[in-house]
Design a protein around this motif. Structure first.
Motif, PDB file in Angstrom:
ATOM      1  N   ALA A 267     -24.199 -68.975 -63.378  1.00 45.46           N
ATOM      2  CA  ALA A 267     -25.198 -70.062 -63.662  1.00 45.46           C
ATOM      3  C   ALA A 267     -25.383 -70.958 -62.740  1.00 45.46           C
ATOM      4  N   CYS A 268     -24.501 -71.475 -61.995  1.00 46.85           N
ATOM      5  CA  CYS A 268     -24.689 -72.849 -61.112  1.00 46.85           C
ATOM      6  C   CYS A 268     -25.497 -72.163 -59.741  1.00 46.85           C
ATOM      7  N   GLU A 269     -25.216 -71.022 -59.665  1.00 48.36           N
ATOM      8  CA  GLU A 269     -26.056 -70.201 -58.390  1.00 48.36           C
ATOM      9  C   GLU A 269     -27.666 -70.259 -58.770  1.00 48.36           C
ATOM     10  N   GLN A 270     -27.950 -70.040 -60.048  1.00 49.93           N
ATOM     11  CA  GLN A 270     -29.272 -69.863 -60.521  1.00 49.93           C
ATOM     12  C   GLN A 270     -29.903 -71.001 -60.511  1.00 49.93           C
ATOM     13  N   LEU A 271     -29.001 -72.244 -61.216  1.00 48.47           N
ATOM     14  CA  LEU A 271     -29.638 -73.723 -61.140  1.00 48.47           C
ATOM     15  C   LEU A 271     -29.865 -74.050 -59.733  1.00 48.47           C
ATOM     16  N   ALA A 272     -28.824 -73.689 -58.915  1.00 45.71           N
ATOM     17  CA  ALA A 272     -29.333 -73.998 -57.365  1.00 45.71           C
ATOM     18  C   ALA A 272     -30.534 -73.417 -56.794  1.00 45.71           C
ATOM     19  N   ARG A 273     -30.816 -72.362 -57.138  1.00 47.93           N
ATOM     20  CA  ARG A 273     -31.780 -71.633 -56.780  1.00 47.93           C
ATOM     21  C   ARG A 273     -33.080 -72.168 -57.479  1.00 47.93           C
TER      22      ARG A 273
ATOM     23  N   HIS B 180     -14.042 -53.692 -65.125  1.00 46.29           N
ATOM     24  CA  HIS B 180     -15.007 -53.176 -64.045  1.00 46.29           C
ATOM     25  C   HIS B 180     -16.322 -53.851 -64.012  1.00 46.29           C
ATOM     26  N   ALA B 181     -16.911 -54.431 -65.273  1.00 49.90           N
ATOM     27  CA  ALA B 181     -18.060 -54.990 -64.980  1.00 49.90           C
ATOM     28  C   ALA B 181     -17.836 -56.560 -64.356  1.00 49.90           C
ATOM     29  N   LEU B 182     -16.751 -56.912 -64.233  1.00 45.61           N
ATOM     30  CA  LEU B 182     -16.562 -58.243 -63.744  1.00 45.61           C
ATOM     31  C   LEU B 182     -16.381 -58.043 -62.414  1.00 45.61           C
ATOM     32  N   GLU B 183     -16.166 -56.765 -62.062  1.00 46.61           N
ATOM     33  CA  GLU B 183     -16.009 -56.751 -60.267  1.00 46.61           C
ATOM     34  C   GLU B 183     -17.282 -56.534 -59.799  1.00 46.61           C
ATOM     35  N   GLY B 184     -18.547 -56.199 -60.609  1.00 46.19           N
ATOM     36  CA  GLY B 184     -19.584 -56.033 -60.252  1.00 46.19           C
ATOM     37  C   GLY B 184     -20.538 -57.232 -60.447  1.00 46.19           C
ATOM     38  N   GLU B 185     -21.907 -57.205 -60.230  1.00 45.39           N
ATOM     39  CA  GLU B 185     -22.647 -58.169 -60.940  1.00 45.39           C
ATOM     40  C   GLU B 185     -23.707 -57.890 -61.489  1.00 45.39           C
ATOM     41  N   HIS B 186     -23.913 -56.674 -62.116  1.00 41.80           N
ATOM     42  CA  HIS B 186     -25.024 -56.076 -62.654  1.00 41.80           C
ATOM     43  C   HIS B 186     -25.001 -55.918 -64.251  1.00 41.80           C
ATOM     44  N   GLU B 187     -23.719 -55.789 -64.625  1.00 41.95           N
ATOM     45  CA  GLU B 187     -23.592 -55.586 -66.096  1.00 41.95           C
ATOM     46  C   GLU B 187     -23.541 -56.768 -66.799  1.00 41.95           C
ATOM     47  N   LEU B 188     -22.825 -57.936 -66.468  1.00 38.10           N
ATOM     48  CA  LEU B 188     -22.700 -59.206 -67.007  1.00 38.10           C
ATOM     49  C   LEU B 188     -23.652 -60.228 -66.618  1.00 38.10           C
ATOM     50  N   VAL B 189     -24.525 -60.447 -67.486  1.00 36.23           N
ATOM     51  CA  VAL B 189     -25.791 -61.251 -66.859  1.00 36.23           C
ATOM     52  C   VAL B 189     -25.631 -62.588 -67.744  1.00 36.23           C
ATOM     53  N   PRO B 190     -26.150 -63.685 -66.980  1.00 42.93           N
ATOM     54  CA  PRO B 190     -26.266 -64.955 -67.652  1.00 42.93           C
ATOM     55  C   PRO B 190     -27.596 -65.048 -68.483  1.00 42.93           C
ATOM     56  N   TYR B 191     -27.713 -65.306 -69.668  1.00 38.34           N
ATOM     57  CA  TYR B 191     -29.152 -65.679 -70.095  1.00 38.34           C
ATOM     58  C   TYR B 191     -29.184 -67.135 -70.435  1.00 38.34           C
ATOM     59  N   PHE B 192     -30.354 -67.659 -70.510  1.00 40.07           N
ATOM     60  CA  PHE B 192     -30.570 -69.016 -70.344  1.00 40.07           C
ATOM     61  C   PHE B 192     -31.401 -69.675 -71.587  1.00 40.07           C
ATOM     62  N   GLN B 193     -30.934 -70.356 -72.451  1.00 38.08           N
ATOM     63  CA  GLN B 193     -31.653 -70.897 -73.523  1.00 38.08           C
ATOM     64  C   GLN B 193     -32.033 -72.278 -73.331  1.00 38.08           C
ATOM     65  N   PRO B 194     -33.100 -72.917 -73.340  1.00 35.67           N
ATOM     66  CA  PRO B 194     -33.684 -74.261 -72.995  1.00 35.67           C
ATOM     67  C   PRO B 194     -33.063 -75.114 -74.045  1.00 35.67           C
ATOM     68  N   PHE B 195     -33.192 -76.474 -74.073  1.00 32.48           N
ATOM     69  CA  PHE B 195     -33.240 -77.279 -74.875  1.00 32.48           C
ATOM     70  C   PHE B 195     -34.215 -78.523 -74.388  1.00 32.48           C
ATOM     71  N   VAL B 196     -34.835 -79.025 -75.414  1.00 35.62           N
ATOM     72  CA  VAL B 196     -36.050 -79.649 -74.983  1.00 35.62           C
ATOM     73  C   VAL B 196     -35.825 -81.167 -75.535  1.00 35.62           C
TER      74      VAL B 196
ATOM     75  N   PRO C 119     -35.522 -68.277 -77.533  1.00 27.49           N
ATOM     76  CA  PRO C 119     -34.156 -67.588 -77.620  1.00 27.49           C
ATOM     77  C   PRO C 119     -33.725 -67.576 -76.064  1.00 27.49           C
ATOM     78  N   PRO C 120     -32.562 -67.122 -75.951  1.00 26.71           N
ATOM     79  CA  PRO C 120     -31.926 -67.295 -74.506  1.00 26.71           C
ATOM     80  C   PRO C 120     -32.660 -66.033 -73.875  1.00 26.71           C
ATOM     81  N   ARG C 121     -32.969 -66.309 -72.593  1.00 20.16           N
ATOM     82  CA  ARG C 121     -33.500 -65.059 -71.803  1.00 20.16           C
ATOM     83  C   ARG C 121     -32.988 -65.133 -70.466  1.00 20.16           C
ATOM     84  N   PRO C 122     -33.067 -63.892 -69.790  1.00 20.56           N
ATOM     85  CA  PRO C 122     -32.970 -63.695 -68.319  1.00 20.56           C
ATOM     86  C   PRO C 122     -33.406 -64.790 -67.461  1.00 20.56           C
ATOM     87  N   ALA C 123     -32.706 -65.000 -66.308  1.00 22.19           N
ATOM     88  CA  ALA C 123     -33.245 -66.155 -65.500  1.00 22.19           C
ATOM     89  C   ALA C 123     -34.945 -66.030 -65.069  1.00 22.19           C
ATOM     90  N   GLY C 124     -35.521 -64.695 -65.017  1.00 22.54           N
ATOM     91  CA  GLY C 124     -36.721 -64.777 -64.478  1.00 22.54           C
ATOM     92  C   GLY C 124     -37.731 -64.894 -65.524  1.00 22.54           C
TER      93      GLY C 124
END
Ligand code: C2E
Ligand code: MG
Ligand code: MG
Ligand code: MG
Length: 284
Positions: A99-105, A33-49, A266-271
């Protein structure tokens, strides 16, 4: 309820997933069910430096499941089920798109520079798919992303499962210009044969070796050897699980070019992602 505050800043409800077969089946239906929506499964992003400058050079995407009743579920608690049920294939593709959509944004907003890389974890199931490379090329084209910015992270265990097919799929990924990273390097039992057999672009030094680098002579020697190996094979390297200033100092002294871990963020949401060091972080 056993409730535990994770270092990632989310609350883990351990009890929720420690139940029987029926609960696993319910969870599987919920993931579907979660895979059909876009709110429950969220990409978190962790930087490397960059270890010399502290500048963020890219991000790894890590899935988080914001379950409406069970709270935030970390991947370790549902990836095995996703793997067994075959849903992992869709989950990985969902994450690649998000993730690709986020990087594009971020690029469109001028937040990410032209070189900002994106790492995405890929399960062995997807290395069985001969159409993966063509599919990814389509996603990248739609997002206007150069393929060389995308690194797919696979573990040694993912390669054990499907040796011949994986080789073919990985070659196809190379052909479309996507890069490949060997995750958790050194923790499997035949890492060197994988380096020999597959064309990797990057190694991620596992936290097991990072933990006592600079303190324990063996850990330090292993990290030094991995860095020498990477240099000889012209592979990029990231040390993962970096948590302390001592580890940062030791890894810099050994010449490790890229660092990732809670010490930076740590990994964090896009915002809420971490975009760079305050001048003091790597000073001295
Ligand atoms: P990984 O790819 O090796 O990711 C590193 C894990 O270590 C992540 O856990 C990350 O949150 C955590 N970590 C990062 N820095 C530190 C640190 O300084 N100290 C410590 N102790 N841990 C740190 P996470 O997010 O729970 O993911 C666990 C594993 O689940 C990942 O290991 C990866 O194999 C898998 N995974 C996560 N997201 C996905 C996904 O979208 N698709 C697939 N196929 N696998 C995923
Ligand atoms: Mg990874
Ligand atoms: Mg890893
Ligand atoms: Mg891992």
């Amino acid at each position: 309820h056993s409730k535990q505050q994770g270092r990632d800043g989310y609350t883990v409800y351990n009890h929720a997933l420690r139940q029987g077969k029926a609960d696993q089946l319910a969870l599987e239906a919920e993931l579907r069910h979660a895979l059909e929506g876009e709110h429950e499964l969220v990409p978190y992003f962790q930087p490397f430096v960059d270890s010399a400058s502290g500048a963020v050079t890219g991000f790894e995407t890590l899935v988080r499941w914001r379950h409406p009743e069970r709270g935030l579920i970390p991947p370790a608690l549902f990836l095995p089920m996703a793997q067994e049920s075959g849903l992992i294939r869709r989950l990985d593709r969902y994450m690649i798109v998000r993730a690709c959509e986020q990087l594009a944004r971020w690029r469109a907003e001028g937040r990410a520079d032209a070189l900002c890389a994106l790492h995405i974890n890929l399960s062995s199931e997807n290395l069985r798919d001969d159409d993966l490379a063509v599919w990814i090329a389509g996603v990248l084209q739609r997002c206007s992303l150069p393929p060389h910015l995308i690194y797919l992270e696979v573990t040694e265990s993912a390669l054990i499962d499907v040796p011949e097919q994986a080789q073919r799929v990985m070659q196809a990924l190379h052909d479309v210009g996507v890069r490949l990273a060997l995750d958790d390097f050194g923790t499997g039992y035949s890492a060197l044969s994988y380096l020999h057999r597959y064309r990797f672009d990057l190694l991620k030094i596992d936290q097991a070796f990072v933990r006592e680098v600079g303190v324990n002579a063996e850990s330090t020697a292993i990290v030094r050897a991995i860095l020498a190996l990477a240099q000889a094979l012209q592979l990029e390297v990231v040390a993962e699980g970096v948590e302390t200033a001592e580890q940062v100092d030791a890894l810099r002294a050994l010449g490790c070019p890229r660092l990732q871990g809670y010490y930076f963020s740590p990994p964090r949401p896009a915002g809420e992602v971490y975009w760079g060091a305050q001048a003091s972080v790597l000073a001295g």
